[in-house]
Each structure stands twice: as structure tokens, then as C-alpha cells.
Write an enzyme that holds these catalytic residues in place. Structure first.
Site, mmCIF file in Angstrom:
data_model
loop_
_atom_site.group_PDB
_atom_site.id
_atom_site.type_symbol
_atom_site.label_atom_id
_atom_site.label_comp_id
_atom_site.label_asym_id
_atom_site.label_seq_id
_atom_site.Cartn_x
_atom_site.Cartn_y
_atom_site.Cartn_z
ATOM 1 N N HIS A 93 -8.654 -6.670 -5.229
ATOM 2 C CA HIS A 93 -8.162 -6.246 -3.917
ATOM 3 C C HIS A 93 -7.391 -4.950 -4.120
ATOM 4 C CE1 HIS A 93 -6.245 -5.876 -0.168
ATOM 5 N NE2 HIS A 93 -5.058 -6.271 -0.573
ATOM 6 N N ASN A 113 -5.427 0.293 1.611
ATOM 7 C CA ASN A 113 -5.563 -1.166 1.606
ATOM 8 C C ASN A 113 -6.264 -1.598 2.888
ATOM 9 O OD1 ASN A 113 -5.212 -3.937 1.754
ATOM 10 N ND2 ASN A 113 -3.043 -3.904 1.188
ATOM 11 N N CYS A 163 -4.996 -10.529 3.017
ATOM 12 C CA CYS A 163 -5.752 -9.747 2.024
ATOM 13 C C CYS A 163 -6.572 -10.608 1.074
ATOM 14 C CB CYS A 163 -4.803 -8.858 1.231
ATOM 15 S SG CYS A 163 -3.979 -7.644 2.256
HETATM 16 N N1 ACO Z 1 7.402 8.020 2.106
HETATM 17 C C1 ACO Z 1 8.576 8.397 1.551
HETATM 18 N N2 ACO Z 1 9.567 7.526 1.274
HETATM 19 C C2 ACO Z 1 9.327 6.211 1.570
HETATM 20 C C3 ACO Z 1 8.125 5.769 2.154
HETATM 21 C C4 ACO Z 1 7.145 6.744 2.426
HETATM 22 N N3 ACO Z 1 5.949 6.429 2.976
HETATM 23 N N4 ACO Z 1 8.194 4.448 2.335
HETATM 24 C C5 ACO Z 1 9.383 4.047 1.877
HETATM 25 N N5 ACO Z 1 10.081 5.130 1.426
HETATM 26 C C6 ACO Z 1 11.414 5.163 0.851
HETATM 27 C C7 ACO Z 1 12.238 3.967 1.263
HETATM 28 O O1 ACO Z 1 12.879 4.199 2.504
HETATM 29 C C8 ACO Z 1 13.242 3.884 0.125
HETATM 30 O O2 ACO Z 1 14.230 4.870 0.338
HETATM 31 P P1 ACO Z 1 15.766 4.570 -0.059
HETATM 32 O O3 ACO Z 1 15.762 4.374 -1.539
HETATM 33 O O4 ACO Z 1 16.461 5.812 0.379
HETATM 34 O O5 ACO Z 1 16.151 3.338 0.702
HETATM 35 C C9 ACO Z 1 12.422 4.325 -1.098
HETATM 36 O O6 ACO Z 1 11.299 5.049 -0.574
HETATM 37 C C10 ACO Z 1 11.939 3.155 -1.920
HETATM 38 O O7 ACO Z 1 11.298 2.223 -1.053
HETATM 39 P P2 ACO Z 1 10.713 0.856 -1.590
HETATM 40 O O8 ACO Z 1 10.123 0.088 -0.461
HETATM 41 O O9 ACO Z 1 11.742 0.200 -2.423
HETATM 42 O O10 ACO Z 1 9.541 1.415 -2.514
HETATM 43 P P3 ACO Z 1 8.671 0.647 -3.583
HETATM 44 O O11 ACO Z 1 8.770 1.330 -4.863
HETATM 45 O O12 ACO Z 1 8.894 -0.830 -3.562
HETATM 46 O O13 ACO Z 1 7.186 0.904 -3.053
HETATM 47 C C11 ACO Z 1 5.402 -0.216 -1.847
HETATM 48 C C12 ACO Z 1 6.808 0.401 -1.797
HETATM 49 C C13 ACO Z 1 4.435 0.873 -2.196
HETATM 50 C C14 ACO Z 1 5.068 -0.808 -0.518
HETATM 51 C C15 ACO Z 1 5.344 -1.303 -2.947
HETATM 52 O O14 ACO Z 1 6.447 -2.153 -2.819
HETATM 53 C C16 ACO Z 1 4.084 -2.129 -2.881
HETATM 54 O O15 ACO Z 1 2.992 -1.649 -3.106
HETATM 55 N N6 ACO Z 1 4.187 -3.437 -2.654
HETATM 56 C C17 ACO Z 1 3.046 -4.350 -2.685
HETATM 57 C C18 ACO Z 1 2.192 -4.265 -1.488
HETATM 58 C C19 ACO Z 1 1.033 -5.236 -1.636
HETATM 59 O O16 ACO Z 1 0.611 -5.578 -2.718
HETATM 60 N N7 ACO Z 1 0.472 -5.736 -0.604
HETATM 61 C C20 ACO Z 1 -0.646 -6.679 -0.788
HETATM 62 C C21 ACO Z 1 -0.838 -7.524 0.246
HETATM 63 S S1 ACO Z 1 -0.985 -6.710 1.790
HETATM 64 C C22 ACO Z 1 -1.550 -7.934 2.891
HETATM 65 O O17 ACO Z 1 -1.731 -9.057 2.583
HETATM 66 C C23 ACO Z 1 -1.722 -7.540 4.310
#
Ligand code: ACO
Length: 350
Positions: A277, A307, A140
Site C-alpha cells: 500500500h 495515497n 487503505c
Molecule cells: N507542509 C509543511 N509542513 C507541514 C505539513 C505540510 N504539508 N503538514 C504538517 N506540517 C508541519 C506540522 O504542522 C508540524 O509543524 P510544527 O512542528 O511546527 O508543529 C511539522 O510539519 C511536523 O508535522 P508532523 O505531523 O509531526 O509530521 P510527520 O513527520 O509525522 O509527518 C506524515 C506527517 C507524513 C503524515 C506522517 O506522519 C505519515 O506518513 N504518517 C502515516 C500515514 C499513513 O501511513 N497512513 C496510512 C493509512 S491512510 C488510510 O487508511 C486512509
């Protein structure tokens, strides 16, 4: 429209301290001026509600955690090269340039069509351009990395016209059964055409003022693809420890924007546009608050594009340019973090 004409209104004096710049023969500083911007988005749009019909997820969950509402998804003919070529041609047209003005093409992608030749060279052939070109892999952060390399090529005089492209087809490396990752990404391409110039007569420094790149390979396993292009048996899927990536993004991007401003002797009030980004609205909001910028000074496309990795910044630039938000003389701060981990910034005077 050529953003890098010499018709910009007179403005405040140049910053006291410049980022490293090459004085060429005692003359004015030659920089990479942002001359044109272009974009391509696949026709097919997939909304959160459509994803919720095949996955255990919901529009509310995705919007609340990420700010994403929909994403464009490439069809078979919309390859990395196809989209990149469309975006590049649009950037050249916007600059009033032609393929003959292109000395180099740098294409940032994590999803090339082939192991080689470089997708950049497929684009070169499609445009009828000459010179040299290569792909750049920094996930990214790819567009910021590519801008930095292009800037260096221009400053040392190795190229006068450079196409910098971000083109991604993440839909092909997503595990569509993994709701934790597949809802986050989209496809598309954006490009800028950089032209060597001095911005003379405008009374201020123009073009790419500085770039700062960082990487920490020890964090490679928190965001990676478990396969490789050119391996049909194992093309690979994106794997991510979302919380860890989030944590690093907030810390590293805050440092990156501070670093960019300090290197140019600029205060955060000097920033006209933050073009981040587009990975997560909460990360974008964190950086916006750090810069004390009003919401309307941040270019946000994540709601409609999701993204798009290396394409997200040039896609956002293209949108803000097309609707007239970007004006000559304005200061634009770009920042990104991605797999690697890689991160960095670029500060550009339009
Ligand atoms: N729909 C519903 N529930 C979901 C989904 C979904 N799409 N995805 C995950 N969940 C659930 C999980 O299973 C988990 O359930 P549990 O509590 O029963 O185990 C719960 O939601 C929480 O999941 P987390 O992964 O802990 O959620 P989080 O609040 O961390 O959000 C996210 C996830 C959105 C991916 C966040 O961590 C994020 O944005 N991270 C950064 C991503 C980023 O910046 N990427 C940049 C670089 S990308 C690149 O370089 C290619």
C-alpha cells in the site's frame, strides 16, 4: 495478457507447508488465479508545487516526509463508480474475459458515491454483469480485505469469476485547508479479475496462496472521517494522527509480512515483488529492508499517485503489469494498513 494461463515455465517445487487450502473431492486445489489487471486514473494531475500555491507547504517538505510528488484528482464525472467501472472493464479485457464471466464484484472503498446501493452494483449494471456484489469498508486495507473475501468465495465454490476493485475519491473527504492531510492523498481505481483454477500443468501452486487480516477497533480514533456518506450537511473530513499511524504501520506491517511468509513455509528470498500500500515512502522502505529486497523489486507509485487508499495496490499492480515487470510464476507479496485500524497481507503466485 492473461497472467493465469497454464503456460508458465516449470519452476521449483511447491512449498512444503501451504496456507489453508480446500482439496475439492480429492482433486487438485482450486484457487483464485490472478487472470487480469486494470486501472483508471483521473486526467487531472496536481503537483506539490501547485498545492504550495494555496497552502503553507512545499514540494521539499512533502517529498522528504512522504515521497509524494503529485496526485490525480477526480473531476465531477469521475465518480467512484465511474472509475471502478473503467478499471474493472480493463481487468476483464486483460483477462480475455467478458461480463458474462463475472459471478461476483467486491468493491473496496471508503468513498462510495451513495450510502446504497453499493457502488459494486452500479459497476455491475454498467458492465452488464450478473451474480452478486457488495462494497467493503476497510480504508487503505480494503483491497487486501476484498482479495481475502474473494479468495474464500472461490475456494468454497461460491464464485468462479470475481472482480475485486479498489476505487477511491479521497479528494471529496479531504479538508483542503489542512496541510497535514490534504497533501497525502489522491484519487483513482484499480481492479483485478480472479478466476477459479488449479494452475495445473505449471508444476507449482498458483493464485492467491494465503491472506491474513487483522484489525484493532480500539485505534479507530487515530484515523477516521468525522461524517458520513449520504449526509450532505456533514459529509465529513479525514482526520489523522499521522505520527501514531506511522508508528503502528511500521510495527504491524513488519509482523504481517513475516506472518505471510511463515504461513507458506517461504523464505523472504522467495519474494519476487513487494507491492505495498502506497502511504509513505519511509514505511515502504522499512518493509523493503526487512525483506532484504533490492529497491527495484518494490513496485512504487506513491511519487505520482500519492495515497489512493484501497486503490493503491491494484494501481501499482496494473502499472507493473503494463510495463512487463510482472511475469507468470512470480511470487508477489501485498501488504496494507489503514483506518480502523485494519491491516493485512496477501501472497500471490502469478
Ligand atoms: N507542509 C509543511 N509542513 C507541514 C505539513 C505540510 N504539508 N503538514 C504538517 N506540517 C508541519 C506540522 O504542522 C508540524 O509543524 P510544527 O512542528 O511546527 O508543529 C511539522 O510539519 C511536523 O508535522 P508532523 O505531523 O509531526 O509530521 P510527520 O513527520 O509525522 O509527518 C506524515 C506527517 C507524513 C503524515 C506522517 O506522519 C505519515 O506518513 N504518517 C502515516 C500515514 C499513513 O501511513 N497512513 C496510512 C493509512 S491512510 C488510510 O487508511 C486512509
Amino acid at each position: 495478457m492473461d497472467l493465469a494461463t497454464d503456460t508458465a515455465p516449470p519452476a521449483s517445487p511447491p512449498p512444503a507447508r501451504r496456507a489453508a487450502a480446500v482439496e475439492r473431492g480429492g482433486g487438485p486445489v482450486v484457487r483464485a488465479l490472478l487472470a487480469g489487471i486494470g486501472a483508471y486514473l483521473p486526467q487531472t494531475v496536481v503537483t506539490n508545487d501547485e498545492l504550495a500555491q494555496r497552502l503553507e507547504t512545499s514540494d521539499a517538505w512533502i517529498r522528504e516526509r512522504t515521497g509524494i510528488g503529485a496526485r490525480h484528482i477526480a473531476q465531477a464525472h469521475e465518480t467512484c463508480a465511474f472509475m471502478a467501472t473503467r478499471a474493472a472493464a480493463a481487468a476483464l479485457a486483460d483477462a480475455g474475459a467478458t461480463a458474462a464471466d463475472v459471478d461476483a464484484i467486491i468493491l473496496a472503498t471508503a468513498t462510495p458515491d451513495e450510502a446504497f446501493p453499493a457502488t459494486a452494483l452500479r459497476v455491475q449494471a454498467a458492465l452488464g454483469a450478473h451474480g452478486f456484489g457488495f462494497d467493503l469498508s476497510a480504508a487503505c486495507s480494503g483491497f487486501v480485505y476484498a482479495l481475502s473475501v474473494a479468495d474464500a468465495l472461490v475456494r468454497v465454490g461460491q464464485a468462479r469469476g470475481v472482480l475485486v476493485i479498489g476505487s477511491e475519491v479521497y479528494s471529496r473527504i479531504l479538508d483542503w485547508r489542512d496541510r497535514g492531510t490534504c497533501v497525502l492523498f489522491g484519487d483513482g481505481a484499480g481492479a483485478v479479475f480472479l478466476r477459479a483454477g488449479t494452475g495445473e500443468g505449471t508444476g507449482r501452486d498458483r493464485g492467491i496462496l494465503s491472506t491474513h487480516l487483522h484489525a484493532d477497533g480500539r485505534l479507530g480514533d487515530i484515523l477516521y472521517v468525522d461524517g458520513a456518506v449520504g449526509r450532505p450537511d456533514r459529509p465529513g473530513h479525514l482526520k489523522m494522527q499521522g505520527k501514531e499511524v506511522f508508528r503502528h504501520a511500521v510495527l504491524r506491517l513488519a509482523e504481517a509480512v513475516d506472518e505471510a511468509l511463515a504461513a507458506n513455509g517461504l523464505d523472504r528470498s522467495a519474494v519476487d515483488w513487494l507491492v505495498p500500500h502506497q502511504a509513505n515512502l519511509r514505511i515502504i522502505e522499512g518493509i523493503r529492508k526487512r525483506l532484504d529486497l533490492p529497491v527495484e523489486r518494490v513496485v512504487r507509485t506513491i511519487e505520482r499517485h500519492a495515497n489512493t487508499s484501497a486503490a493503491s495496490i491494484p494501481l501499482a499492480l496494473a502499472e507493473a503489469h503494463a510495463d512487463g515487470r510482472l511475469r507468470p510464476g512470480q511470487l508477489v507479496l501485498l501488504e496494507a494498513l489503514g483506518g480502523g485500524l485494519t491491516w493485512g497481507s496477501a501472497l500471490v503466485r502469478l
